[in-house]
Scaffold this motif. Structure first.
Motif, mmCIF file in Angstrom:
data_model
loop_
_atom_site.group_PDB
_atom_site.id
_atom_site.type_symbol
_atom_site.label_atom_id
_atom_site.label_comp_id
_atom_site.label_asym_id
_atom_site.label_seq_id
_atom_site.Cartn_x
_atom_site.Cartn_y
_atom_site.Cartn_z
ATOM 1 N N LEU A 91 -13.906 1.797 -2.534
ATOM 2 C CA LEU A 91 -13.649 1.290 -3.880
ATOM 3 C C LEU A 91 -14.622 0.160 -4.176
ATOM 4 C CD1 LEU A 91 -9.732 1.155 -3.883
ATOM 5 C CD2 LEU A 91 -11.212 2.963 -4.766
ATOM 6 N N HIS A 92 -15.065 0.094 -5.421
ATOM 7 C CA HIS A 92 -16.023 -0.924 -5.836
ATOM 8 C C HIS A 92 -15.309 -1.936 -6.728
ATOM 9 C CE1 HIS A 92 -19.584 1.382 -4.408
ATOM 10 N NE2 HIS A 92 -18.783 2.405 -4.642
ATOM 11 N N ALA A 93 -15.321 -3.187 -6.310
ATOM 12 C CA ALA A 93 -14.716 -4.250 -7.105
ATOM 13 C C ALA A 93 -15.648 -4.641 -8.247
ATOM 14 C CB ALA A 93 -14.410 -5.459 -6.227
ATOM 15 N N ALA A 94 -15.103 -5.372 -9.211
ATOM 16 C CA ALA A 94 -15.910 -5.786 -10.358
ATOM 17 C C ALA A 94 -17.042 -6.715 -9.949
ATOM 18 C CB ALA A 94 -15.017 -6.464 -11.395
ATOM 19 N N ASN A 95 -16.862 -7.433 -8.830
ATOM 20 C CA ASN A 95 -17.914 -8.348 -8.374
ATOM 21 C C ASN A 95 -18.945 -7.658 -7.487
ATOM 22 O OD1 ASN A 95 -16.468 -7.912 -6.049
ATOM 23 N ND2 ASN A 95 -15.760 -10.023 -5.819
ATOM 24 N N GLY A 96 -18.843 -6.330 -7.370
ATOM 25 C CA GLY A 96 -19.827 -5.576 -6.609
ATOM 26 C C GLY A 96 -19.460 -5.320 -5.164
ATOM 27 N N LYS A 97 -18.413 -5.938 -4.664
ATOM 28 C CA LYS A 97 -18.019 -5.737 -3.273
ATOM 29 C C LYS A 97 -17.391 -4.365 -3.085
ATOM 30 C CE LYS A 97 -17.272 -10.619 -2.134
ATOM 31 N NZ LYS A 97 -16.311 -11.632 -1.621
ATOM 32 N N ARG A 98 -17.546 -3.837 -1.868
ATOM 33 C CA ARG A 98 -16.976 -2.539 -1.521
ATOM 34 C C ARG A 98 -15.874 -2.744 -0.487
ATOM 35 N NH1 ARG A 98 -20.917 1.850 -2.070
ATOM 36 N NH2 ARG A 98 -20.113 2.751 -0.146
ATOM 37 N N VAL A 99 -14.826 -1.959 -0.626
ATOM 38 C CA VAL A 99 -13.715 -2.045 0.314
ATOM 39 C C VAL A 99 -13.152 -0.639 0.502
ATOM 40 C CG1 VAL A 99 -12.003 -2.485 -1.492
ATOM 41 C CG2 VAL A 99 -11.551 -3.248 0.845
ATOM 42 N N LYS A 100 -12.618 -0.379 1.668
ATOM 43 C CA LYS A 100 -12.049 0.927 1.960
ATOM 44 C C LYS A 100 -10.780 1.152 1.136
ATOM 45 C CE LYS A 100 -14.812 2.689 5.077
ATOM 46 N NZ LYS A 100 -15.543 3.953 4.808
ATOM 47 N N ALA A 101 -10.718 2.300 0.481
ATOM 48 C CA ALA A 101 -9.519 2.638 -0.290
ATOM 49 C C ALA A 101 -8.298 2.715 0.616
ATOM 50 C CB ALA A 101 -9.726 3.966 -1.021
ATOM 51 N N LEU A 102 -8.501 3.138 1.855
ATOM 52 C CA LEU A 102 -7.394 3.239 2.805
ATOM 53 C C LEU A 102 -6.730 1.881 3.017
ATOM 54 C CD1 LEU A 102 -5.982 5.302 4.717
ATOM 55 C CD2 LEU A 102 -7.500 4.472 6.519
ATOM 56 N N ASP A 103 -7.529 0.818 3.085
ATOM 57 C CA ASP A 103 -6.969 -0.520 3.282
ATOM 58 C C ASP A 103 -6.153 -0.961 2.068
ATOM 59 O OD1 ASP A 103 -8.194 -0.646 5.750
ATOM 60 O OD2 ASP A 103 -9.987 -1.660 4.989
ATOM 61 N N ILE A 104 -6.662 -0.688 0.867
ATOM 62 C CA ILE A 104 -5.959 -1.094 -0.354
ATOM 63 C C ILE A 104 -4.622 -0.369 -0.466
ATOM 64 C CG2 ILE A 104 -6.071 -1.167 -2.863
ATOM 65 C CD1 ILE A 104 -7.961 -3.102 -1.437
ATOM 66 N N PHE A 105 -4.628 0.932 -0.219
ATOM 67 C CA PHE A 105 -3.385 1.702 -0.289
ATOM 68 C C PHE A 105 -2.402 1.226 0.781
ATOM 69 C CE2 PHE A 105 -5.635 4.261 -3.173
ATOM 70 C CZ PHE A 105 -4.786 5.182 -3.753
ATOM 71 N N ALA A 106 -2.912 0.901 1.958
ATOM 72 C CA ALA A 106 -2.033 0.434 3.037
ATOM 73 C C ALA A 106 -1.384 -0.898 2.672
ATOM 74 C CB ALA A 106 -2.826 0.307 4.336
ATOM 75 N N TYR A 107 -2.161 -1.811 2.076
ATOM 76 C CA TYR A 107 -1.596 -3.089 1.642
ATOM 77 C C TYR A 107 -0.486 -2.870 0.613
ATOM 78 C CZ TYR A 107 -5.464 -5.571 3.916
ATOM 79 O OH TYR A 107 -6.351 -6.077 4.832
ATOM 80 N N ALA A 108 -0.728 -1.971 -0.337
ATOM 81 C CA ALA A 108 0.265 -1.705 -1.382
ATOM 82 C C ALA A 108 1.535 -1.097 -0.786
ATOM 83 C CB ALA A 108 -0.321 -0.775 -2.440
ATOM 84 N N LEU A 109 1.382 -0.127 0.114
ATOM 85 C CA LEU A 109 2.548 0.505 0.731
ATOM 86 C C LEU A 109 3.325 -0.488 1.590
ATOM 87 C CD1 LEU A 109 1.067 3.979 1.757
ATOM 88 C CD2 LEU A 109 2.684 3.502 -0.087
ATOM 89 N N ALA A 110 2.615 -1.374 2.288
ATOM 90 C CA ALA A 110 3.298 -2.379 3.103
ATOM 91 C C ALA A 110 4.122 -3.317 2.227
ATOM 92 C CB ALA A 110 2.276 -3.172 3.920
ATOM 93 N N PHE A 111 3.583 -3.669 1.064
ATOM 94 C CA PHE A 111 4.329 -4.523 0.135
ATOM 95 C C PHE A 111 5.586 -3.813 -0.360
ATOM 96 C CE2 PHE A 111 5.258 -5.670 -4.276
ATOM 97 C CZ PHE A 111 5.509 -7.030 -4.140
ATOM 98 N N PHE A 112 5.436 -2.548 -0.776
ATOM 99 C CA PHE A 112 6.596 -1.789 -1.252
ATOM 100 C C PHE A 112 7.640 -1.628 -0.146
ATOM 101 C CE2 PHE A 112 3.565 0.249 -4.441
ATOM 102 C CZ PHE A 112 4.001 -0.566 -5.471
#
Length: 307
Positions: free
Chosen positions: A8-29
Motif C-alpha cells: 500500500l502507498h501512503a499519501a506521503n509516498g511511504k510503502r507498507v505491506k497490506a498484510l500488516d495493515i489488515f492485521a492491525y485492523a483485525l487485532a483492534f476488532f
C-alpha cells in the motif's frame, strides 16, 4: 488483486505491506469484540473461547481469501495449528443465513409506499375522510366502511399453508427448491447471487455466483455501482470548486482533516433518501478553510461564488 505481497502507498509516498495493515485492523476488532463480550456477559472472554468468522466479497479469488486468513493469523485470531478457529465466509452467504433467521415483521415490503415511524408518508390524512370510532366514511358513501385489514409483509398463499403470522420466521414459508436473490450493495460493487433451498437440512445451493465489477479494476466489464462511487463524485465536485492541486495537497498536509470531511459526507450520505428534496449541508473543517486561504490567497466563499 489482493495478495500476501500487496503493498500500500501512503499519501506521503511511504510503502507498507497490506498484510500488516489488515492485521492491525483485525487485532483492534478482536480486542474490542472480546471486551464487549466480557462486559455484556459479566465473565472474562479469551480468544480461545471464540470461533471467528470473517466475511469477504464473493468475487474475491483464492489468493485474496488466503491473504485474509494470513492477516487473521498475524492478528492472533487463530493459528496454523488451529485453523478451525477461523471461518472465511462469503458475504452473500452470511447475509442469506442472517436474513433467513429474521421474522416476517422485520422485513420491508418494497411494494408498499414508503413509511416512516409506522406512518405512510404518501397518505393525505384528513383529505376527504372523516374518522368515526375506528371506522372511515367517505363523502358520497352509503355509510361507514370497516377499517382496512392491516397488511402483513410477504403474505403468500400455497396449497397447504399461507403466511399469515408476521412473527413466523422467513424459513417457515420456504420449500424444497425455492430460489431467491441476494443483492449485496457494498462499497465497491453490487453483487447478485441466486440461492436455492435444499431440504431437509436447509442447506443452500448456489445457482448463480456473484461476479460484480470492482471499482479498482480497470478491466471490469461494469462500472462502480457501490457506494464508494458516490464518494468519488463528491471528491470530483470538490476538485471542480477548489482545484485538483489544492485537494491533492490538502490530503497530504492535513490528512486527519480530510478524513473528518469524508466522515461528515458519509453521515450526510446515509441521511439521503429518494423522496427527500431539501438539500443536505456539509460543514467544511476549519483546517480546510484555513489551509485554502493560505494556499489560494482568498476565502472558500470566493471559490463557492465562482462555482
Amino acid at each position: 488483486n489482493l495478495s500476501i505481497n500487496t503493498d500500500l502507498h501512503a499519501a506521503n509516498g511511504k510503502r507498507v505491506k497490506a498484510l500488516d495493515i489488515f492485521a492491525y485492523a483485525l487485532a483492534f476488532f478482536k480486542e474490542q469484540a472480546l471486551k464487549e463480550l466480557s462486559d455484556q456477559t459479566g465473565s472474562q472472554f479469551d480468544n480461545a473461547d471464540v470461533r471467528w468468522v470473517i466475511t469477504v466479497p464473493a468475487i474475491w479469488k483464492m489468493p485474496a481469501k488466503q491473504f485474509m486468513r494470513e492477516a487473521a493469523y498475524k492478528a492472533a485470531l487463530a493459528s496454523r495449528e488451529n485453523p478451525e478457529q477461523l471461518i472465511i465466509a462469503l458475504e452473500p452467504e452470511a447475509a442469506s443465513i442472517y436474513c433467513r433467521k429474521l421474522r416476517l415483521h422485520q422485513m420491508v415490503d418494497l411494494g408498499t409506499p414508503t413509511t416512516r415511524n409506522g406512518i405512510n408518508t404518501n397518505d393525505n390524512v384528513g383529505s376527504g375522510m372523516t374518522q368515526v370510532g375506528g371506522l372511515s366514511t367517505h363523502p358520497g358513501s352509503h355509510g361507514p366502511s370497516p377499517p382496512a385489514r392491516p397488511q402483513r409483509p410477504f403474505q403468500r398463499s400455497r396449497s397447504t399453508r399461507c403466511w399469515e403470522e408476521s412473527d413466523l420466521k422467513i424459513t417457515s414459508g420456504l420449500s424444497e427448491g425455492d430460489r431467491y436473490v441476494v443483492v449485496d450493495c457494498g462499497g465497491g460493487t453490487v453483487d447478485l447471487t441466486v440461492h436455492q433451498i435444499r431440504l431437509p437440512e436447509g442447506h443452500l445451493k448456489e445457482l448463480y455466483k456473484a461476479s460484480g465489477p470492482s471499482v479498482s479494476s480497470s478491466t471490469s466489464s461494469g462500472g462502480p455501482y457501490g457506494s464508494l462511487g458516490i464518494d468519488y463524485e463528491f471528491e470530483k465536485l470538490l476538485c471542480q470548486i477548489f482545484g485538483q492541486d489544492f485537494i491533492d495537497q490538502f490530503k497530504i498536509k492535513r490528512p486527519a482533516a480530510w478524513v473528518d470531511l469524508m466522515i461528515a459526507f458519509e453521515s450526510r450520505k446515509r441521511a439521503a433518501a429518494p423522496d427527500r428534496t431539501n438539500p443536505l449541508n456539509i460543514n467544511l473543517p476549519f483546517s480546510f478553510i484555513d489551509y485554502y486561504k493560505k494556499f489560494r490567497g482568498h476565502s472558500v466563499e470566493h471559490a463557492l461564488r465562482k462555482s
